[in-house]
Design a protein around this motif. Structure first.
Motif, PDB file in Angstrom:
ATOM      1  N   UNK A  12       0.833  -1.207   0.000  1.00 50.65           N
ATOM      2  CA  UNK A  12       0.000   0.000   0.000  1.00 50.65           C
ATOM      3  C   UNK A  12       0.867   1.256   0.000  1.00 50.65           C
ATOM      4  N   UNK A  13       0.359   2.293  -0.629  1.00 54.87           N
ATOM      5  CA  UNK A  13       1.055   3.569  -0.690  1.00 54.87           C
ATOM      6  C   UNK A  13       0.023   4.667  -0.431  1.00 54.87           C
ATOM      7  N   UNK A  20      -5.446  -0.792  -1.300  1.00 50.41           N
ATOM      8  CA  UNK A  20      -6.364  -1.764  -1.888  1.00 50.41           C
ATOM      9  C   UNK A  20      -7.096  -2.598  -0.832  1.00 50.41           C
ATOM     10  N   UNK A  21      -8.269  -3.095  -1.236  1.00 47.42           N
ATOM     11  CA  UNK A  21      -9.046  -3.989  -0.374  1.00 47.42           C
ATOM     12  C   UNK A  21      -8.476  -5.402  -0.366  1.00 47.42           C
ATOM     13  N   UNK A  22      -7.771  -5.763  -1.428  1.00 43.90           N
ATOM     14  CA  UNK A  22      -7.135  -7.078  -1.504  1.00 43.90           C
ATOM     15  C   UNK A  22      -5.666  -6.890  -1.876  1.00 43.90           C
ATOM     16  N   UNK A 172      -1.559 -13.664 -11.340  1.00 50.64           N
ATOM     17  CA  UNK A 172      -1.696 -12.332 -10.765  1.00 50.64           C
ATOM     18  C   UNK A 172      -2.966 -12.216  -9.949  1.00 50.64           C
ATOM     19  N   UNK A 173      -2.960 -11.230  -9.059  1.00 51.23           N
ATOM     20  CA  UNK A 173      -4.145 -10.898  -8.270  1.00 51.23           C
ATOM     21  C   UNK A 173      -4.190  -9.385  -8.096  1.00 51.23           C
ATOM     22  N   UNK A 174      -5.376  -8.833  -8.223  1.00 50.50           N
ATOM     23  CA  UNK A 174      -5.592  -7.418  -7.981  1.00 50.50           C
ATOM     24  C   UNK A 174      -5.221  -6.548  -9.158  1.00 50.50           C
ATOM     25  N   UNK A 175      -5.794  -5.353  -9.128  1.00 51.46           N
ATOM     26  CA  UNK A 175      -5.559  -4.394 -10.198  1.00 51.46           C
ATOM     27  C   UNK A 175      -4.385  -3.495  -9.853  1.00 51.46           C
TER      28      UNK A 175
END
Length: 187
Positions: A12-13, A20-22, A172-175
């Motif tokens: 996270x930044x 992000x939520x995930x 991959x996971x997440x945007x």
């Protein structure tokens, strides 16, 4: 030759509005003969970045203690991996940031590495294999020192073989967030 699969987590930044939520991560498959500069390019592409910036990899032992930095070729000057700390600075850091139950040997190793930092490595001259990924505790990667996109990297798999092409995202996971925050969102 060895093929490695590394999971690269984007941390996270909050300063850039990325919370992000995930978890957001990419699994990158790479040959041991590829350089850290090639690994950087794979991470750069995997997170859909477009504007090149300085970067740094830091190797860490099993306790998370930084062992050595490997920098962008344009930053490399053969100096130390980080500025040395005096005993007072080291003591304050240990008091504030190191858990009380940390092993005495780990604290002493940290003290030694802070008093006498190792020379930095050049990411363009260092291969993935040279890091000895199967023995390494962890690897971190920072992209764009100004915005500070931090990544944690862990080895997921090692197997004999050779890739036909360059490094590739295999899962991959997440945007991935945009590289730069949209300043229009602040108005």
């Amino acid at each position: 030759m060895t093929i490695y699969v590394f999971r690269v987590w984007l941390q996270p930044n909050p300063l850039l509005g990325f919370e992000p939520d995930e978890e957001v991560w990419r699994d990158i498959e790479i040959n041991g003969s590829h350089t850290l500069a090639a690994f950087h390019e794979a991470i750069f592409d995997a997170f859909k970045r477009w504007d090149s910036h300085a970067y740094e990899f830091i190797t860490r032992d099993k306790e998370g203690i930084a062992l050595r930095s490997y920098v962008h070729p344009h930053l490399y000057d053969g100096g130390v991996s980080w500025p040395p700390m005096d005993d007072g600075e080291i003591g304050r850091f240990i008091d504030r940031a190191v858990p009380d139950d940390a092993a005495a040997e780990a604290k002493e190793r940290f003290r030694d590495l802070q008093r006498n930092p190792p020379t930095e490595g050049n990411a363009a001259d260092t291969t993935v294999e040279e890091l000895d990924p199967e023995q390494l505790g962890a690897l971190s990667y920072t992209f764009d020192m100004g915005d500070g996109w931090e990544h944690s990297i862990d080895l997921q798999e090692a197997r004999e073989g050779s890739l036909d092409g360059g490094p590739a995202v295999v899962n991959e996971q997440g945007e991935a967030p945009p590289q730069y925050r949209d300043l229009d969102d602040d108005q």
